[in-house]
Design a protein around this motif. Sequence first.
Motif, PDB file in Angstrom:
ATOM      1  N   UNK A 173       6.313 -14.981   9.778  1.00 38.62           N
ATOM      2  CA  UNK A 173       5.540 -15.647   8.725  1.00 38.62           C
ATOM      3  C   UNK A 173       6.133 -15.419   7.334  1.00 38.62           C
ATOM      4  N   UNK A 174       6.585 -14.200   7.062  1.00 39.85           N
ATOM      5  CA  UNK A 174       6.959 -13.841   5.696  1.00 39.85           C
ATOM      6  C   UNK A 174       8.469 -13.783   5.461  1.00 39.85           C
ATOM      7  N   UNK A 175       9.263 -13.778   6.540  1.00 44.65           N
ATOM      8  CA  UNK A 175      10.717 -13.687   6.354  1.00 44.65           C
ATOM      9  C   UNK A 175      11.436 -14.894   6.952  1.00 44.65           C
ATOM     10  N   UNK A 235       5.783  -4.969   0.979  1.00 47.63           N
ATOM     11  CA  UNK A 235       5.945  -5.650   2.278  1.00 47.63           C
ATOM     12  C   UNK A 235       6.002  -4.700   3.484  1.00 47.63           C
ATOM     13  N   UNK A 286      18.636  -9.385   5.562  1.00 49.38           N
ATOM     14  CA  UNK A 286      17.182  -9.500   5.667  1.00 49.38           C
ATOM     15  C   UNK A 286      16.705  -9.038   7.037  1.00 49.38           C
ATOM     16  N   UNK A 316       9.920 -18.499   5.467  1.00 46.03           N
ATOM     17  CA  UNK A 316      10.369 -18.824   4.104  1.00 46.03           C
ATOM     18  C   UNK A 316      11.875 -19.034   3.996  1.00 46.03           C
ATOM     19  N   UNK A 317      12.671 -18.265   4.742  1.00 48.03           N
ATOM     20  CA  UNK A 317      14.117 -18.452   4.579  1.00 48.03           C
ATOM     21  C   UNK A 317      14.560 -19.785   5.174  1.00 48.03           C
ATOM     22  N   UNK A 370       4.554 -10.900  11.570  1.00 47.88           N
ATOM     23  CA  UNK A 370       4.676 -10.797  10.110  1.00 47.88           C
ATOM     24  C   UNK A 370       6.082 -11.219   9.678  1.00 47.88           C
ATOM     25  N   UNK A 428      11.695 -14.970  -2.139  1.00 47.11           N
ATOM     26  CA  UNK A 428      10.435 -15.704  -2.298  1.00 47.11           C
ATOM     27  C   UNK A 428       9.274 -14.773  -2.602  1.00 47.11           C
ATOM     28  N   UNK A 429       9.547 -13.482  -2.674  1.00 48.96           N
ATOM     29  CA  UNK A 429       8.473 -12.549  -3.012  1.00 48.96           C
ATOM     30  C   UNK A 429       8.738 -11.965  -4.388  1.00 48.96           C
ATOM     31  N   UNK A 487      20.488  -9.111  -1.174  1.00 43.84           N
ATOM     32  CA  UNK A 487      20.068  -9.830   0.020  1.00 43.84           C
ATOM     33  C   UNK A 487      18.936  -9.136   0.751  1.00 43.84           C
ATOM     34  N   UNK A 488      18.804  -7.837   0.538  1.00 42.96           N
ATOM     35  CA  UNK A 488      17.745  -7.150   1.265  1.00 42.96           C
ATOM     36  C   UNK A 488      16.390  -7.336   0.582  1.00 42.96           C
ATOM     37  N   UNK A 489      16.396  -7.777  -0.690  1.00 43.98           N
ATOM     38  CA  UNK A 489      15.133  -8.157  -1.337  1.00 43.98           C
ATOM     39  C   UNK A 489      14.888  -9.628  -1.031  1.00 43.98           C
ATOM     40  N   UNK A 490      13.642  -9.959  -0.729  1.00 47.51           N
ATOM     41  CA  UNK A 490      13.355 -11.330  -0.333  1.00 47.51           C
ATOM     42  C   UNK A 490      13.082 -12.178  -1.578  1.00 47.51           C
ATOM     43  N   UNK A 497       2.666  -3.581   4.482  1.00 46.14           N
ATOM     44  CA  UNK A 497       1.895  -4.586   5.202  1.00 46.14           C
ATOM     45  C   UNK A 497       2.179  -4.447   6.695  1.00 46.14           C
TER      46      UNK A 497
END
Lengths: 274, 277
Positions: B189-191, A110, B173, B194-195, B186, A101-102, A96-99, A113
């Motif tokens: 936008x990225x977490x 990430x 997450x 998408x979820x 960020x 959609x990436x 769960x800690x890895x996303x 970034x």
Amino acid sequence: MSEVSTATAGRTLSVRGLGKSYGTGADENWIIRNLDLEVPPGEFVSIVGPSGVGKTTLLRSLSGLVPPTEGGVFIDGDELRAPHPEIGVVFQDYSRSLLPWMTTVENVAFPLQGKGVGKAERLGIAERNLAAVGLGGKGNLYAWEMSGGMQQRVAIARALAYDSKILLMDEPFASVDAQTRLDLEDLVVDLHTNLGVTIILVTHDIDEAVYLADRVVVIAERPAHVVDEIHTGFGSHRDQVETRSDPRFAEARGRILTLLRSGVAAITQSVAQP
Amino acid sequence: MKSRTQQTSPERGRRSSRRQAAARGSKAAVVVRRIVAIALLLVLWQVAVLTGIAPGLTPRVDRVALALIEILGRADFWLALLQTVSAALTGVAIATVVGVTIGLLVGSIPAAGRAVGLILDFGRSFPTIALLPVLILVIGANWRMEVLVVSLAAVWPILVQSLYGAQQMTSAASEMTRSYRIPPLLKFRRVLLPSALPMISTGIRIAVAISILVAVGVEVLSQTPGLGRLITLAQGGGRWDLAFAYLFLIGCFGWGVTALLARAEGRLLRWNRLGEK
């Protein structure tokens, strides 16, 4: 930003009189109390204790995710009040800690970034750290295309790429199969030796705690506090067969097992009369 | 580790190609069944009209088909279609921006999410079309008013879905983003986005269906230019075949847009479908 980060100037993590409670007044429930710990740069410490003793709460406190109720956590003497840019966390729940959609390489890049590292640079760093955990060339896979062990390697690579001086690991190998677990243990030992990062690993598995660490810190309930510390003295070399049959391994293992099995009463006694 | 992946990947490939073949087979069967169902419906309709079971003004299927061909060659139809579609889609676009932003913001704060529950249920069940008389008075019976009514109706499903979508972000997450000090924008936008995207896209699909309904409804009721107006004009002129043909075309259009969105969703959210296996 270093390559596969070689921790030069490490950080000392100290825990002083740490207490964490939930609720107030009569309902106040202390999970951790009067916990002291000092981890110098580059040491590998495993924290072992029975399930439900508050290990995860302790790790969350060490990572700055939850504020302590009493005492505090200090990095080079500075009190930790929020997650620190040089502390990487590897969570138990890697899937769960890895996303999802990436891709793998994007997951690893990430946090960089967030640090404002440019795209080409952060992807390069991510690729190098993936290679360091044995996943070179797998950067374009998604987490769901990987086995549990591979996913946990990605999580480790992410913590490394973050340029962590201190790596906190919460039961990192609890949900992978036995063989993968041994592989991951050796990977972590190698990373520790090669990169010189401080590692604090929380586990309920006594064998794992003894095998991996320079020092095993035993905590007992409740509230959780340190009841014993054992220096394993294996040096930097580990071998799954050799180390585990070392007499010092058996001795440390026996001592911890006795401590944890004899319950709170015996523990308080052993602390009172060392 | 390496040998294991080598073993499983060809096996997985074979299995998935077999599954794809099976899926293709069943897809063809579904298409055939759908065509049969539509044909049956048309036959029933024709029989009902010819035998006099259907109400007197119902046109025959062949007349509707002829009207359909007539319509497709007329410029006023295409202009009306453009007016209706542009109003519907502009409304959805506005509703998406507003609904997603508010939904995600509110949904990512647990206390706020609980607090707005009542307002959402109210808004969701509010018949927006009832506002029409007021809005016609204030803005007039024009394209802008139509867009406003559409967005007022379409915003709710998107808002509700975005709100639930934001709550889909797992605690794992959010711990990860906190411990790695991911900046708020960020993270959004990225977490968070998408979820929530699978839920949001469902909301948009519902909203598109609603938007066409509402746009045509507004045109019928307020005589704002568009397909709805053409329908009432056809009815007024006793051309029920034309009116039915318009209805049929609107249905086709709605189906087409939904299919297009489903395809886009399948592509965009590939990770979501595959991750669930």
